[in-house]
Write a protein that holds these residues in place. Structure first.
Motif, mmCIF file in Angstrom:
data_model
loop_
_atom_site.group_PDB
_atom_site.id
_atom_site.type_symbol
_atom_site.label_atom_id
_atom_site.label_comp_id
_atom_site.label_asym_id
_atom_site.label_seq_id
_atom_site.Cartn_x
_atom_site.Cartn_y
_atom_site.Cartn_z
ATOM 1 N N HIS B 248 -0.171 4.932 8.023
ATOM 2 C CA HIS B 248 0.166 3.808 8.899
ATOM 3 C C HIS B 248 -0.046 2.568 8.053
ATOM 4 O O HIS B 248 -0.938 2.539 7.210
ATOM 5 C CB HIS B 248 -0.772 3.793 10.113
ATOM 6 C CG HIS B 248 -0.356 2.822 11.164
ATOM 7 N ND1 HIS B 248 -0.644 1.484 11.072
ATOM 8 C CD2 HIS B 248 0.344 2.979 12.308
ATOM 9 C CE1 HIS B 248 -0.140 0.857 12.119
ATOM 10 N NE2 HIS B 248 0.468 1.744 12.890
ATOM 11 N N TRP B 249 0.768 1.555 8.277
ATOM 12 C CA TRP B 249 0.652 0.374 7.414
ATOM 13 C C TRP B 249 -0.752 -0.201 7.400
ATOM 14 O O TRP B 249 -1.211 -0.737 6.393
ATOM 15 C CB TRP B 249 1.678 -0.690 7.796
ATOM 16 C CG TRP B 249 1.567 -1.249 9.181
ATOM 17 C CD1 TRP B 249 2.292 -0.857 10.267
ATOM 18 C CD2 TRP B 249 0.701 -2.301 9.640
ATOM 19 N NE1 TRP B 249 1.937 -1.586 11.364
ATOM 20 C CE2 TRP B 249 0.957 -2.482 11.016
ATOM 21 C CE3 TRP B 249 -0.269 -3.098 9.034
ATOM 22 C CZ2 TRP B 249 0.285 -3.420 11.792
ATOM 23 C CZ3 TRP B 249 -0.937 -4.026 9.810
ATOM 24 C CH2 TRP B 249 -0.659 -4.184 11.170
ATOM 25 N N HIS B 254 -0.940 1.480 0.106
ATOM 26 C CA HIS B 254 -0.197 0.972 -1.059
ATOM 27 C C HIS B 254 -1.069 0.051 -1.906
ATOM 28 O O HIS B 254 -0.892 -0.029 -3.121
ATOM 29 C CB HIS B 254 1.106 0.290 -0.634
ATOM 30 C CG HIS B 254 0.952 -0.865 0.294
ATOM 31 N ND1 HIS B 254 0.408 -0.730 1.548
ATOM 32 C CD2 HIS B 254 1.242 -2.169 0.151
ATOM 33 C CE1 HIS B 254 0.394 -1.907 2.127
ATOM 34 N NE2 HIS B 254 0.889 -2.809 1.309
ATOM 35 N N GLU B 282 7.333 5.868 1.877
ATOM 36 C CA GLU B 282 6.839 4.691 1.160
ATOM 37 C C GLU B 282 5.800 5.091 0.111
ATOM 38 O O GLU B 282 5.875 4.686 -1.051
ATOM 39 C CB GLU B 282 6.224 3.699 2.153
ATOM 40 C CG GLU B 282 5.611 2.499 1.462
ATOM 41 C CD GLU B 282 5.015 1.479 2.416
ATOM 42 O OE1 GLU B 282 5.139 1.666 3.635
ATOM 43 O OE2 GLU B 282 4.413 0.511 1.919
#
Lengths: 394, 419
Positions: B248-249, B254, B282
């Protein structure tokens, strides 16, 4: 000569690249047909053929797929056998073979195609045998996502495609390099045709003299992780700490709105950033005209039409070095290219541009306008595509 | 004989009056583990506990028998909502005819809203008027909209709202409607349960009296957790870094990869494992693009026992989240005895004190994250041993799951007494 384009949807009005390509080919005497998953009645440029859809309900699905397959087996027996045989020869399971047959029926029914051109490499997966069965040649376009992202999740997905494809169209050298790494043969004929824009529509003769106060910064992008907007926002929050006054507008909508709006809030630039959402194509030009700097700090990007448009309008462009972007903008000549995923670098570059003397800015902007006008015009693109199919007639 | 029955009846009456009736409203009938734990602990405390939510009985979680389930109808099927509505209406006609009249009137008046929403409202209102709970505990802040009408009736049940993560820290800042909903309703709510002091403070801007906010930390089950023996990294092998949590962002993976790329550039030997479940486009792209394929492993979601095993094997636990209430997985890592490096988002600073029981890096700051990993590598085994002991002590003292029900009871009783 008849060319069949295979796409997911017919191109929308704003997709100049494809619309222009089709128009140009028609003007040059080609006959063009479109093979799509979902047809659109609004698209009138050429004939459309829709793939048989797959109903959501289990029973209906079984009934429809069964009926279509039997129908195809009866009325297109030769093609049916050839296709199934080709699938078997490629080492695919029976289920997979039938699945691919069903997905390709709209193509296989049309017997008189000279070229089957897949608009994205992903469109060709499972349909690699179609062109050969039809006795046509096969072309595929590399557009960005299909080469950079899709194969990461589906390793080996293009192995058969590389064997079968007759000619490749890439929009940037970088994508081609990635494709070679993925297994594309160096012997396959390749043609690079970059995207193009309607120069007459975007081109302005007036060169911007000074920046607005606060500086107006713009990005046109879907709110998607690959557009690197979180890194852009972070760079802008650093710029704010340098006491630079700016306003940033993002045109576009998408699944990452929550993530980005929260990032803007958490980074303290919420009031400096506007999420303009989806803006009609005609109004985008006004946004370009009212801005000073254009940013496209993508993590992955095929080429990016918006950057071409921004340059045509005379905006100073800062882009990342993702795939085609460094071919779209030439570093320190027609704009600036910054290594991707590094907000500090981006901020420093922006700072430099903001403090650049006016003449320097104008020179860059003029060089960019000139280059876009000569190298990325629709006419040039049309000629290139016309030659794409011609030179392969050997 | 008559006296005996009278006595018996009185006893029964007293017991009915004194047993607290609580609705836990989660929205669904299969709530996350921490809500299930709360339900079970409350049920063990002689409280009549109801799990109220949308869904049908088949979808309901298997819980302690003492916990009653009120299924308000499956959100995906309109018929399920109609069925519940008819059943409840018949029951209400006998037991609460006046309330039913009101609820029907509301149903008819709300003709502009979609039928499913109206049915949901009707069923929830009937469930409340039929069971007449003393207190409704809203587990997810946005559900306050469903019981907003009760805030205006002083004789109605008391309302407690839990303040957890994203719905308080993120949603109101990006969704104006939610911001307005909180501004309208929060001042009238009887009490708030905040999972951290930070999240409690976040709602002060809605003119909520600070005394209405009670911080009750989430916790971990202390028993049965495997204990890691040697907390210091073993130099002979790559540093084993572990993260746990779905993609989940808000998990900020990242950023972790960007930082690890910097470490790889410096030839620091490490291996990063993410237990997440499923593949994320992603993240896969990032790993590939940064050339970290050899350095990163993504594992599917694992059973709890396996997760603890992986935790015990790790040298350091990394939480790169950009936002969380308080991440339970950090508490678990601390209980196991794995040193933690976490981003310094909101509530985590109430758990981790930098350099004392874990390490913090500046939220979203990739360079700082990399620096903290390097700093961690320079620590002596004695320092790390002390750090781990401190971490264990923090969790034992501040985040004991067995006290969750007890703490919540204190809050419930307090607001019922003020009534």
């Amino acid at each position: 000569m008849t060319i069949g384009f295979v796409l997911a949807n017919p191109p929308g009005y704003s997709e100049t690249f494809l619309v222009n390509k089709i128009r140009g080919l028609q003007e040059n005497g080609y006959s063009v047909a479109l093979f799509v998953d979902k047809p659109s009645p609004a698209f009138k440029l050429c004939a459309q053929y829709a793939a048989p859809g797959v109903p959501a309900s289990g029973w209906l699905r079984l009934l429809k797929v069964g009926f279509y397959t039997v129908y195809f087996r009866l009325f297109y027996a030769t093609i049916y056998h050839q296709f199934i045989k080709a699938e078997q020869a490629a080492g695919r399971s029976t289920t997979e073979g039938f699945k691919n047959l069903y997905r390709s029926m709209h193509l296989l029914k049309t017997r008189q195609l000279d070229w089957v051109h897949f608009g994205f490499a992903t469109m060709a997966v499972g349909r690699e045998n179609v062109a050969a069965v039809l006795g046509a040649r096969m072309a595929v376009s590399f557009r960005g996502y299909d080469i950079s992202i899709y194969p990461v999740k589906h390793p080996g997905c293009y192995n058969l495609l590389w064997q079968k494809v007759n000619k490749v169209h890439t929009i940037s050298n970088d994508l081609l390099e990635i494709a070679y790494k993925l297994g594309l043969s160096h012997q396959t004929p390749v043609c690079k045709i970059t995207p193009a824009i309607d120069i007459n529509y975007f081109f302005t003769n007036t060169v911007k003299s000074t920046f607005h106060h606060p500086v107006q910064i713009l990005t046109v992008a879907r709110l998607h992780w690959k557009k690197g907007l979180e890194y852009t926002l972070q760079a802008l929050s650093m710029l704010k700490q340098q006491d630079v006054q700016f306003r940033y507008t993002i045109i576009g909508e998408g699944e990452e709105y929550e993530r980005l709006a929260f990032a803007a809030y958490q980074m303290g630039v919420k009031d400096w950033v506007t999420f303009a959402g989806k803006v009609p194509h005609e109004q985008v030009k006004t946004y370009y005209e009212q801005s000073d700097i254009y940013i496209q700090y993508s993590i992955q990007e095929g080429f990016c039409n918006a950057v071409l448009e921004a340059q045509a309008v005379g905006l100073l462009c800062v882009v990342s070095d993702a795939e085609g972007l460094s071919e779209n903008v030439l570093h320190e000549e027609t704009g600036w290219v910054v290594p991707k995923r590094n907000s500090a670098f981006l901020m420093q570059q922006l700072l430099k541009i903001i403090y650049l003397p006016n003449e320097k800015r104008q020179e860059t902007s003029q060089r960019a306008m000139r280059r876009v006008k000569t190298e990325f015009s629709l006419t040039r693109q049309q000629q290139a595509f016309s030659a794409f199919y011609q030179e392969s007639e050997f | 004989m008559l006296q005996y029955w009278r006595k018996k009846c009185n006893c029964l009456k007293i017991s009915i009056v004194s047993t607290l009736k609580i609705f836990l409203f989660d929205g669904s009938l299969n709530p996350p583990t921490f809500i299930k734990t709360l339900l079970e602990q409350l049920a063990a405390k002689d409280v009549k506990c109801y799990l109220v939510g949308f869904g049908n009985n088949k979808q309901a979680a298997k819980l302690d028998r003492r916990i009653k389930i009120i299924a308000l109808g499956d959100n995906r099927s309109q018929w399920s909502g109609v069925e519940v509505a008819v059943k409840m209406a018949v029951k209400s006609l006998v037991q609460q005819p006046t309330a039913l009249q009101k609820n029907v009137r509301h149903f008819l008046r709300a003709s502009g809203t979609p039928l499913r929403k109206r049915l949901n409202d009707f069923n929830l209102r009937n469930a409340i008027s039929l069971h007449q709970p003393d207190l409704i505990h809203i587990q997810w802040a946005t559900h306050i909209a469903d019981v907003e009408y009760l805030l205006k009736t002083p004789q109605g049940p008391k309302i407690v709202v839990s303040l957890r993560g994203k719905l308080v820290n993120v949603t109101p800042h990006i969704d104006e409607k939610i911001d307005q909903l909180y501004a309208r309703t929060f001042p009238q709510v009887d009490a708030f349960h905040a999972v951290s002091k930070h999240i409690g403070d976040a709602i002060l801007s809605y003119k909520v009296a600070p005394k209405k906010i009670r911080v009750i930390y989430s916790g971990v089950q202390q028993q049965g957790i495997p204990q890691k023996n040697k907390p210091h990294p073993i130099i002979a092998r790559p540093l084993q870094i572990l993260s746990i949590g779905r993609f989940h962002w808000k998990k900020g993976y990242h950023y972790a990869l960007d930082a690890l790329y910097l470490l790889a550039q410096k030839n620091i030997s490490f291996h990063y494992t993410i237990i997440a479940g499923g593949n994320n486009e992603e993240l896969l792209f990032h790993i590939n693009d940064l050339g970290l394929q050899e350095y990163v492993t993504i594992l599917p979601a694992l059973p709890h026992v396996e997760v603890f095993k992986k935790l015990a094997e790790a040298d350091v636990f990394l939480l790169p989240s950009v936002e969380e209430g308080i991440a339970n997985v950090v508490l678990e890592a601390m209980a196991v005895g794995v040193p933690v490096i976490s981003s310094d988002f909101g509530g985590i600073k109430e758990v981790i004190r930098h350099g004392e029981n874990g390490y913090l890096f500046q939220n979203r700051n990739v360079r700082d994250l990399a620096t903290q990993v390097e700093y961690f590598l320079q620590q002596s085994p004695e320092t790390l041993e002390k750090l781990v002991m401190n971490a264990r002590a923090t969790v034992a003292k501040q985040h004991n799951l067995s006290q969750l029900g007890e703490n919540m009871m204190v809050l419930y009783k307090e607001i019922l007494q003020t009534a």
